[in-house]
Write an enzyme that holds these catalytic residues in place. Structure first.
Site, PDB file in Angstrom:
ATOM      1  N   ASP A 201       0.829  -1.197   0.000  1.00  0.00           N
ATOM      2  CA  ASP A 201       0.000   0.000   0.000  1.00  0.00           C
ATOM      3  C   ASP A 201       0.869   1.254   0.000  1.00  0.00           C
ATOM      4  O   ASP A 201       1.877   1.329   0.703  1.00  0.00           O
ATOM      5  CB  ASP A 201      -0.890  -0.036   1.245  1.00  0.00           C
ATOM      6  CG  ASP A 201      -1.896   1.094   1.290  1.00  0.00           C
ATOM      7  OD1 ASP A 201      -2.697   1.204   0.347  1.00  0.00           O
ATOM      8  OD2 ASP A 201      -1.887   1.858   2.271  1.00  0.00           O
ATOM      9  N   GLU A 244       1.409  -0.348  -5.169  1.00  0.00           N
ATOM     10  CA  GLU A 244       0.414   0.684  -5.456  1.00  0.00           C
ATOM     11  C   GLU A 244       1.147   2.024  -5.509  1.00  0.00           C
ATOM     12  O   GLU A 244       1.570   2.548  -4.472  1.00  0.00           O
ATOM     13  CB  GLU A 244      -0.664   0.730  -4.377  1.00  0.00           C
ATOM     14  CG  GLU A 244      -1.734   1.773  -4.661  1.00  0.00           C
ATOM     15  CD  GLU A 244      -2.442   2.298  -3.416  1.00  0.00           C
ATOM     16  OE1 GLU A 244      -3.609   2.687  -3.533  1.00  0.00           O
ATOM     17  OE2 GLU A 244      -1.816   2.325  -2.333  1.00  0.00           O
TER      18      GLU A 244
END
Length: 555
Positions: A201, A244
């Protein structure tokens, strides 16, 4: 070339344990319920399951506020239940990826509680502090309009702490060697329990310089990504990191590494945003340009290709007029928009449930350069609940049947209400009904996944954009091991005749064998093909006649 890169031809399916299947009737999904549904995922053609956060958490940001990296949230089960799940996946030949949320922790994490308690705490430097409020504290928020600042004063610590996200998610000081060592330990722990990799993330924030001195253009430590990869490959050689990072194409290549030695996979946000512009405007030229701009420099690097995910559809890198066109087509009401940059809806309601446009979109996703990443419920064209706040509208329970709560749970009240009524309610849209209908969207998705796995050229091959002289049409060619595949897509509602040359001037004209029907294409004398695509039509071809293809031993 290395041929054991499993992620190259994978079908990734993203789900939240919380929303997939409840086994004990408490209204919350759990690992036991998920494990019972593994045969469904295997039958669909899924080869890798990506789990959204499931570690212990106060739950203020849907699990992205972790309070213990080494525990399963009790609502979802135990570590034993998790291991049973990974074992079940292994038995079915499916791999497991999990979210790695290490840019920040929950403010309830023992590390932060210790850090704020005393300047002498061993965890004090695990976070980012400032005695005074930095001048740029009102800049750089991830959630504009909801988030007010990136620096919050803590009474116990008598200092301001940095948080790129919400105030209850203090940023870890990832430049601290002790923090970096702990991150490796976290990855090693889950690898030992059967995980094959991580979706990391907020990667740009993880590797960025943090602190009042960093400003709005902080330095970036890409070496951190290399150390993560080296560690994982020593522990488990075929493990991967899917990053990401919504960055520009030139910048994204740095995440793969100058020698392909950093991240193995990245989500292709650049292509995703232009894909939606093409769907909104019937203009595929910006999409074709984006495909060319994001061509990886190394054979081991791979894009994760997606349509919608668990966040909003981020349109922030489109030109203003392009962004407005997408808003007007798919999210005209303010209630459909989020953070002044995106649309919070699922794909099916964005496309008004139009089967032709849904097939076009998913055909495109499965044939763009990279590895397709699906979201739970995509396969049945699930809808959203705009009455729910922010991103929660697209995180509702999976719809399994017409039973109460869509067959997700027997509880009177679930963690979020299942969508009921209307064109997308569980009474109408559910797995059980679509399984019995041979022409359902679920069965179409299953067939298209099976075909995608039979076309490794897309995952492994070199992609080139073929000229069509029609901005509504996109033609791509893939070449791998002396095999070639050509895919066509028409973004217009009206039929289009697409004229193209699948090979170069020096290549012999050849037949195109349709992989999805019996409508093959014969070349004209000059080697060009003319294919009439119906409105929102698509074709998958393999270069060469059927007899030639059947004789090849390497297909």
């Amino acid at each position: 070339m290395i041929t054991d890169l499993w992620y190259k031809n994978a079908i990734v399916y993203c789900l939240s344990v919380e929303s997939f299947m409840d086994s004990d009737g408490d209204g919350v999904g759990d690992f036991r319920g998920l494990t019972r549904r593994l045969d469904y995922l295997h039958g669909l053609g899924v080869t890798a399951v990506w789990l959204m956060p499931f570690q212990a958490s106060p739950g203020r940001d849907d699990g992205y506020d972790v309070s213990s990296y080494y525990d399963v949230d009790p609502r979802y089960g135990t570590l034993g239940d998790f291991v049973e799940f990974t074992h079940g996946c292994k038995q079915r030949g499916m791999r497991v990826l999990i979210d790695l949320v290490v840019n920040h922790t929950s403010d309830q994490h023992p590390w932060f509680k210790s850090a704020r308690s005393s300047p002498d705490s061993p965890y004090r430097d695990w976070y980012v502090w400032s005695k005074t409020k930095p001048k740029d504290a009102d800049q750089g928020m991830v959630f504009p309009g909801v988030q007010k600042t990136t620096w919050t004063y803590d009474e116990a610590a008598k200092a301001y702490y940095f948080h790129r996200f919400y105030e209850f998610q203090p940023d870890l000081n990832t430049a601290n060697p002790h923090v970096q060592a702990e991150l490796l330990k976290i990855m090693g722990f889950w690898i030992q329990l059967g995980v094959s990799g991580f979706r990391m993330d907020a990667v740009p924030f993880v590797i960025a310089e943090k602190g009042p001195q960093a400003g709005q253009e902080p330095k970036t430590d890409f070496g951190m990504l290399r150390s993560f990869r080296e560690f994982l490959q020593w522990r488990k050689g075929d493990s991967v990191i899917l990053g990401e990072a919504n960055v520009l194409p030139k910048e994204s290549m740095k995440y793969f590494g100058d020698d392909g030695d950093r991240l193995q996979m990245m989500f292709n946000f650049h292509v995703n945003q232009r894909l939606f512009y093409a769907l909104a405007s019937a203009d595929a030229e910006p999409l074709a340009k984006a495909i060319k701009e994001t061509k990886p420099a190394y054979g081991t690097a791979q894009w994760g290709v997606f349509l919608r995910n668990h966040d909003e559809l981020d349109l922030g890198r489109l030109e203003p007029e392009q962004r407005q066109a997408v808003f007007e087509a798919f999210g005209p009401d303010k209630s459909m928009q989020l953070y002044d940059r995106g649309i919070r809806r699922r794909l099916a309601p964005m496309l008004s449930g139009d089967r032709r446009r849904l097939e076009l979109a998913y055909s495109l996703m499965f044939t763009l350069p990279g590895t397709p990443v699906m979201r739970y419920g995509d396969e049945i064209a699930m809808g959203d609940d705009l009455k729910l706040a922010e991103r929660y509208c697209a995180r509702t329970p999976m719809q399994w049947s017409r039973e109460p709560n869509g067959g997700f749970s027997t509880a009177e009240k679930t963690f979020l209400p299942a969508i009921s009524g209307g064109g997308f309610g569980y009474e109408t849209v559910n797995v059980a009904a679509q399984r019995r209908d041979p022409n359902s969207f679920l069965n179409w998705i299953e067939r298209i996944i099976r075909m995608r796995q039979e076309v490794p050229e897309i995952g492994w091959g070199a992609c080139s954009v073929l000229p069509t002289r029609d901005k509504a049409a996109l033609a791509l060619r893939y070449d791998w091991r002396n095999n070639a595949v050509v895919v066509l897509h028409n973004f217009d509602a009206a039929p289009r005749e697409v004229v193209f040359r699948p090979g170069g001037e020096d290549e012999e004209p050849d037949e195109l064998t349709n992989l999805l029907s019996d409508e093959h294409s014969q070349p004209e004398a000059d080697g060009r093909h003319r294919v009439v695509l119906e409105g929102y039509g698509y074709r998958w071809y393999r270069l060469g006649g059927l007899d030639y293809i059947l004789k090849r031993s390497d297909i």
